[in-house]
Design a protein around this motif. Structure first.
Motif, PDB file in Angstrom:
ATOM      1  N   THR A 103     -21.318 -27.293  20.033  1.00  0.00           N
ATOM      2  CA  THR A 103     -22.352 -27.803  20.933  1.00  0.00           C
ATOM      3  C   THR A 103     -23.226 -26.668  21.457  1.00  0.00           C
ATOM      4  O   THR A 103     -24.459 -26.795  21.529  1.00  0.00           O
ATOM      5  CB  THR A 103     -21.711 -28.557  22.115  1.00  0.00           C
ATOM      6  OG1 THR A 103     -20.956 -29.658  21.607  1.00  0.00           O
ATOM      7  CG2 THR A 103     -22.766 -29.074  23.080  1.00  0.00           C
TER       8      THR A 103
ATOM      9  N   HIS B 211     -27.230 -26.170  20.860  1.00  0.00           N
ATOM     10  CA  HIS B 211     -28.136 -25.990  22.002  1.00  0.00           C
ATOM     11  C   HIS B 211     -28.926 -24.687  21.871  1.00  0.00           C
ATOM     12  O   HIS B 211     -30.125 -24.638  22.169  1.00  0.00           O
ATOM     13  CB  HIS B 211     -27.334 -25.992  23.301  1.00  0.00           C
ATOM     14  CG  HIS B 211     -28.188 -25.856  24.521  1.00  0.00           C
ATOM     15  ND1 HIS B 211     -28.414 -24.637  25.142  1.00  0.00           N
ATOM     16  CD2 HIS B 211     -28.907 -26.767  25.230  1.00  0.00           C
ATOM     17  CE1 HIS B 211     -29.211 -24.802  26.170  1.00  0.00           C
ATOM     18  NE2 HIS B 211     -29.520 -26.080  26.242  1.00  0.00           N
TER      19      HIS B 211
ATOM     20  N   ALA C  70     -25.955 -30.255  15.137  1.00  0.00           N
ATOM     21  CA  ALA C  70     -25.895 -31.113  16.316  1.00  0.00           C
ATOM     22  C   ALA C  70     -25.109 -32.389  16.025  1.00  0.00           C
ATOM     23  O   ALA C  70     -24.322 -32.851  16.874  1.00  0.00           O
ATOM     24  CB  ALA C  70     -27.301 -31.452  16.781  1.00  0.00           C
TER      25      ALA C  70
ATOM     26  N   ALA D 119     -21.524 -31.591  16.037  1.00  0.00           N
ATOM     27  CA  ALA D 119     -21.063 -31.385  17.410  1.00  0.00           C
ATOM     28  C   ALA D 119     -20.790 -32.718  18.096  1.00  0.00           C
ATOM     29  O   ALA D 119     -19.777 -32.879  18.797  1.00  0.00           O
ATOM     30  CB  ALA D 119     -22.098 -30.591  18.194  1.00  0.00           C
TER      31      ALA D 119
ATOM     32  N   CYS E 176     -17.048 -33.772  19.339  1.00  0.00           N
ATOM     33  CA  CYS E 176     -16.794 -34.105  20.746  1.00  0.00           C
ATOM     34  C   CYS E 176     -16.155 -35.473  20.866  1.00  0.00           C
ATOM     35  O   CYS E 176     -15.232 -35.683  21.674  1.00  0.00           O
ATOM     36  CB  CYS E 176     -18.101 -34.061  21.544  1.00  0.00           C
ATOM     37  SG  CYS E 176     -18.757 -32.400  21.808  1.00  0.00           S
TER      38      CYS E 176
ATOM     39  N   THR F  84     -19.035 -32.665  27.301  1.00  0.00           N
ATOM     40  CA  THR F  84     -19.660 -31.805  26.295  1.00  0.00           C
ATOM     41  C   THR F  84     -20.379 -32.655  25.264  1.00  0.00           C
ATOM     42  O   THR F  84     -21.450 -32.284  24.760  1.00  0.00           O
ATOM     43  CB  THR F  84     -18.596 -30.919  25.616  1.00  0.00           C
ATOM     44  OG1 THR F  84     -17.910 -30.163  26.613  1.00  0.00           O
ATOM     45  CG2 THR F  84     -19.231 -29.965  24.623  1.00  0.00           C
TER      46      THR F  84
ATOM     47  N   ALA G  13     -24.197 -32.582  23.655  1.00  0.00           N
ATOM     48  CA  ALA G  13     -24.459 -32.578  22.214  1.00  0.00           C
ATOM     49  C   ALA G  13     -25.421 -33.700  21.827  1.00  0.00           C
ATOM     50  O   ALA G  13     -26.333 -33.495  21.007  1.00  0.00           O
ATOM     51  CB  ALA G  13     -23.147 -32.713  21.449  1.00  0.00           C
TER      52      ALA G  13
ATOM     53  N   THR H   2     -28.917 -32.808  22.878  1.00  0.00           N
ATOM     54  CA  THR H   2     -29.455 -31.786  21.977  1.00  0.00           C
ATOM     55  C   THR H   2     -29.908 -32.406  20.671  1.00  0.00           C
ATOM     56  O   THR H   2     -30.986 -32.075  20.141  1.00  0.00           O
ATOM     57  CB  THR H   2     -28.388 -30.699  21.717  1.00  0.00           C
ATOM     58  OG1 THR H   2     -27.996 -30.109  22.959  1.00  0.00           O
ATOM     59  CG2 THR H   2     -28.929 -29.619  20.799  1.00  0.00           C
TER      60      THR H   2
END
Length: 999
Positions: free
Chosen positions: A543, A547, A562, A565, A569, A577, A581, A584
């Motif tokens: 993540t 970012h 992304a 991520a 997560c 988090t 993600a 983003t």
């Protein structure tokens, strides 16, 4: 003759009481004030405070008193504030509970009797919210009455108390609150933490600092007369004044020594004098006094009884004797006792042998472990940690210290948590291994930090280093946190998962310290977790990488990072988090060209309810969505999104987030032409308490843009300087460097510094505009191209012009144009470059006007209309006067309404040259378009131009107008730039041709 050794009459201090009364009067009038009263130990600070507080209460003020503790302050965060709030609750009862209603979970960190504290809120966000809610509570209570918040012995205050006080002093603007604090001036050595804090406080308009001097001889005479009931003899007065040097407490002790015929005599040291007083007490009373000295600044009756091993009745009689001898004093509630003066406690404690002190500390600790109800619940962990540490028993001290550190974190007292964990580091090697593991496991369960050790072996030394790293970072001790990170990484060979966690901590630290942009740290973390089973560390690393790319290099290829991520997560249960993600990914999707899909993704995240755990991420999401909409030219939607986000942040007591979003809101209001609203939003953003340096710098960017548009160039330069403290540095982000690069180029162009324009463009763009930053790149390229077009014909601009044009065209290559705004801006750049090359740009400007008419950008449209009119006039197109006139009148109306002075000047100058009236009444030209006004010069510049036309040199102009030659030179440069003249002769010719000086 009076038997008391304390003066029943308040002596002297008339100037100080006047200052205090004045502050109270201001507070009564709704102007919050703060006074800090300093002086050496025993000089009379407490007596002055008691006298004033009594008078304030008699006048109807509500008084809340809290004192800092002398020992173990780091284990008792916010102690004086908690004590003061507790006294307010006793006094106001249901009224205070009603004011707190709905916020009990947060304010319980200061007043634990309110119930359980809220869990789940990120640390830094929760601390800001706690401070803000405290201010709101005090403001509410001080709305219809004057509230006096008195804090004693600030030199002993814990860091969290100092930080809350600092926030409070800055935050209060309109309330009937008076803050009064005392401190020992003689304790403030060069490195004492209160010294810089006091210097910081004193710079505030509402703060006054008083230094309490010693008594003069006449005042000592009055004090002795009040104590003794009769005037002292000159001999006694001389002896006591010489020995005490005017210190009020010393005077009292010396007077008592004489009255009681102390065998020590008047020549003994003060310490001996105080000890003689104690030694004159019965043996059992002396024993209790010595036990009390080791218990702390204030000792509870039941705890003292347990440690002294006395029945309640016996202890009451013993304490009665100590109180009668003015050695001890009962608290206001009568449930605890303290020494009459800290100097006396210090003397008694200092007289104990080291073995006595450690033995008494052990008895206090054992008593508290046996019966935890002996002290207040919020003090238990901290007191126990202090007692066991002083008992020099590492095996008992380590669990107590870790428990106290966990409790401090629960109250957002990160500096105190850090201090306690450093103590744990001292104790670690002297504690059995199994006990260390048990202690750390219990600490994790108590909320000390998130465990990063393997599930089969939690609680090792690295876990302690992890806890210290986080605590030090949250306390602002980033250098220490970085050092601990390095120490941990040296121990983690062969443990990639935990090593990756420390690299992610390093990522935050090096960015905060401006040591790096963090990419190396992220790369290390990703390399370490590669091939490992999914974990929250892996999810966080991916993540953070996504970012980083979104901020620095938001290319379409990064979208896969992304997406991974987001999935990781979800798989690892890293919910918060995961929200980062998803936001983003939404940002990257928008900038890939799939605008609507990206906006929908962002809105889906923001549709969640705000909760303590997710508020920080969601509010950042509102800021990101509003700036994305702004970048696309969808300014009205951006305003709506930002207003909602700012309101939510305000309601949740998060001022930094609210002001961050307000910065974005102001940016969109500027483009919509709502400049007065933008001013108000900017002031609101800056006016909140607790706004960080970084966010203030962001708001300064908005103020620089407004000042530039208004022609307030000096202000724009000042605002640019303000941005440097928070948004630049050795590793700045393109979103800031490109935005401020545009402002810098526009300012250089306004000064006629075309060579600087070219240098600034090179510095801002470098090899190329970073991918994904077209919303900042297009405006910057337009300013550079417009500067080249306006400088056409100037001798200084000719060398390097072709290279400059090619430089701009090269920078345009590959910049996206899928948003209508960007397509219009690209056309504008192309049109200005055609003008620079002396080619006809009429067709391009016609397309630009058509495109900008579909946007929500009045200033941009007015600029396009001006340029099209300029092109029509230059090319002498058929019917140009009528078409150009319509365009100029439309543009001038917008510029005038907005207050866009530079644009309005250009329009009136062009209209004047072309003899096109901008406003007509009864067939006559408006006075503003007369030849002199049409030049767009200020009155002073017209005076200078008149002398230039007469052939005067800069020095002659300076002498005639009573200005400096340098100022005259600046005026001449501005005149040449505004007239588009290559030199003084051409400027004079333009003036004469327009008849600017005809009477």
């Amino acid at each position: 003759m009076h038997s008391s050794h304390i003066s029943p009459v308040f002596v002297g201090r008339s100037a100080e009481l006047t200052a205090l009364d004045d502050a109270l009067s201001r507070a009564n009038a709704g102007e919050p004030r703060a006074l800090f009263v300093g002086g050496e130990a025993g000089v009379g600070k407490t007596r002055l405070m008691q006298e004033f507080l009594g008078r304030a209460a008699a006048d109807g003020a509500v008084v809340a008193l809290g004192g800092c503790v002398e020992t173990g302050a780091d284990a008792l965060p916010f102690h004086p504030v908690s004590t003061a709030l507790r006294s307010l609750r006793r006094r106001l009862g249901a009224e205070l509970d009603a004011a707190i209603a709905g916020q009990e979970g947060e304010l319980a960190r200061l007043l634990p009797e309110l119930g359980e504290t809220d869990r789940g809120r990120p640390e830094t966000e929760g601390r800001a919210r706690l401070f803000e809610l405290t201010v709101r509570l005090l403001e509410h209570l001080a709305t219809d009455r004057t509230l006096v918040l008195a804090l004693e012995d600030l030199h002993w205050a814990d860091r969290s108390t100092r930080e809350l006080l600092s926030y409070l002093l800055r935050a209060l603007t309109h309330s009937r609150l008076l803050i009064l604090a005392t401190y020992r001036a003689d304790d403030l050595h060069r490195r004492h933490p209160l010294r810089p804090a006091l210097a910081e406080y004193e710079r505030l308009r509402t703060v006054t600092r008083l230094e309490l001097p010693r008594f003069e001889r006449t005042e000592v005479r009055r004090q002795l007369a009040a104590i003794r009931g009769e005037a002292p003899t000159e001999q006694v007065l001389d002896q006591i004044f010489e020995r005490s040097e005017g210190n009020a407490f010393f005077v009292e002790e010396l007077a008592r020594s004489i009255l009681e015929g102390s065998p020590g005599g008047i020549g003994d040291s003060l310490r001996d004098l105080l000890l003689v007083r104690v030694e004159a007490l019965p043996d059992e009373v002396q024993r209790v006094v010595r036990i009390a000295a080791e218990g702390g600044s204030e000792v509870e009756f039941r705890l003292l009884a347990t440690v002294a091993r006395l029945a309640e009745e016996e202890l009451i009689e013993t304490l009665r004797t100590a109180v009668g001898a003015a050695v001890l004093l009962p608290s206001q509630e009568g449930e605890s006792f303290r020494f009459r003066h800290a100097l006396m406690r210090e003397a008694v404690a200092g007289d104990l042998l080291p073995s006595e002190r450690s033995r008494l500390s052990r008895r206090y600790a054992e008593a508290l472990e046996a019966d935890p109800t002996l002290v207040r619940p919020e003090e238990r962990a901290g007191r126990l940690a202090g007692y066991w540490f002083d008992a020099r028993d590492p095996a008992r001290a380590l669990p107590a210290v870790i428990a106290a550190a966990a409790a401090a974190r629960g109250r957002h007292a990160f500096a105190e948590q850090h201090h306690l964990l450093e103590r744990a580091l001292e104790l670690w090697d002297d504690t059995p291994e199994e006990l260390r593991r048990q202690t750390m496991r219990q600490g994790v369960e108590d909320g000390l930090y998130m465990a990063i050790s393997p599930e089969d072996a939690p609680g090792d030394f690295v876990d302690l280093l992890a806890a210290i790293t986080v605590a030090a970072r949250l306390a602002g001790e980033r250098e220490r946190a970085l050092a601990i990170c390095k120490r941990a990484l040296r121990k983690l060979e062969g443990e990639p998962l935990r090593a990756a966690w420390f690299w992610l901590e390093r990522y935050q630290l090096v960015r905060d310290l401006f040591r790096s942009d963090g990419w190396d740290e992220i790369t290390h973390a990703q390399t370490l977790v590669k091939g490992l089973p999914p974990s929250f560390v892996h999810a966080k690393a991916l993540t953070q990488a996504a970012h980083w790319y979104a901020v620095h290099q938001p290319t379409t290829t990064v979208m896969e990072t992304a997406r991974q991520a987001v999935e990781l997560c979800r798989a690892t249960g890293a919910e918060i988090t995961g929200l980062t993600a998803r936001l983003t990914l939404a940002w990257l999707t928008i900038h890939s060209g799939d605008v609507e899909a990206g906006l929908e993704q962002a809105r889906a995240v923001l549709a969640r309810d705000l909760e303590p755990g997710n508020a920080n991420v969601l509010l950042r999401g509102y800021g990101n969505l509003s700036t994305a909409l702004h970048g696309l030219g969808r300014y009205a939607e951006a305003v709506e999104t930002a207003e909602r986000g700012s309101g939510l942040a305000d309601r949740h007591g998060l001022p930094d987030a609210a002001s961050y979003i307000d910065g974005n809101l102001a940016e969109s209001l500027i483009q919509l032409g709502r400049w007065a609203d933008a001013d108000a939003v900017v002031e609101r953003g800056l006016g909140r308490r607790g706004v960080s340096v970084r966010i203030r710098a962001l708001i300064a960017e908005r103020r620089a843009e407004l000042a530039l548009a208004r022609g307030a160039y000096d202000e724009a330069r000042r605002r640019m300087e303000e941005t440097e403290s928070g948004t630049t540095g050795p590793y700045p982000e393109p979103q800031h460097t490109l935005a401020m690069g545009r402002v810098a180029i526009a300012l250089a162009a306004a000064d006629g510094r075309i060579l600087d324009v070219r240098s600034l463009l090179d510095a801002a763009v470098g090899e190329a505009i970073p991918p994904g930053h077209q919303r900042y790149g297009w405006p910057l390229l337009y300013e550079a191209a417009a500067a080249e077009a306006r400088a056409r014909g100037l001798t200084v601009a000719e060398p390097g012009r072709r290279a400059a044009v090619e430089r701009i065209r090269k920078a345009m290559e590959g910049q996206p144009e899928f948003a209508p705004l960007w397509a219009a801006q690209a056309l504008m750049v192309q049109a200005e470059l055609l003008t620079t090359e002396g080619r006809d740009a009429t067709a391009h400007w016609t397309r630009v006007v058509a495109a900008t008419e579909q946007l929500q950008a009045p200033l941009l449209l007015a600029t396009a209309r001006l340029r099209l009119a300029e092109a029509l006039i230059t090319q002498r197109c058929t019917g140009f006067r009528e078409t150009a006139g319509d365009l100029l009148r439309q543009a001038e109306a917008v510029a005038r309404e907005l207050g866009a002075a530079p644009l309005e000047t250009e329009i009136t100058t062009l209209a004047g040259r072309a003899r096109i009236p901008l406003r007509q009444a009864d067939g006559e030209t408006d006075p503003s378009t007369t030849p002199a006004a049409a030049l767009g010069l200020t009155a002073r510049e017209r005076d200078v131009l008149r002398l230039v036309a007469a052939g005067r040199s800069n020095r002659q102009i300076a002498e005639e107008l009573f200005i400096s030659p340098k100022t005259a030179s600046v005026h001449v440069s501005n005149i040449l730039a505004k007239l588009g003249a290559a030199g003084r002769g051409e400027a004079a010719a333009i003036a004469h041709r327009l008849g600017a000086f005809e009477e």
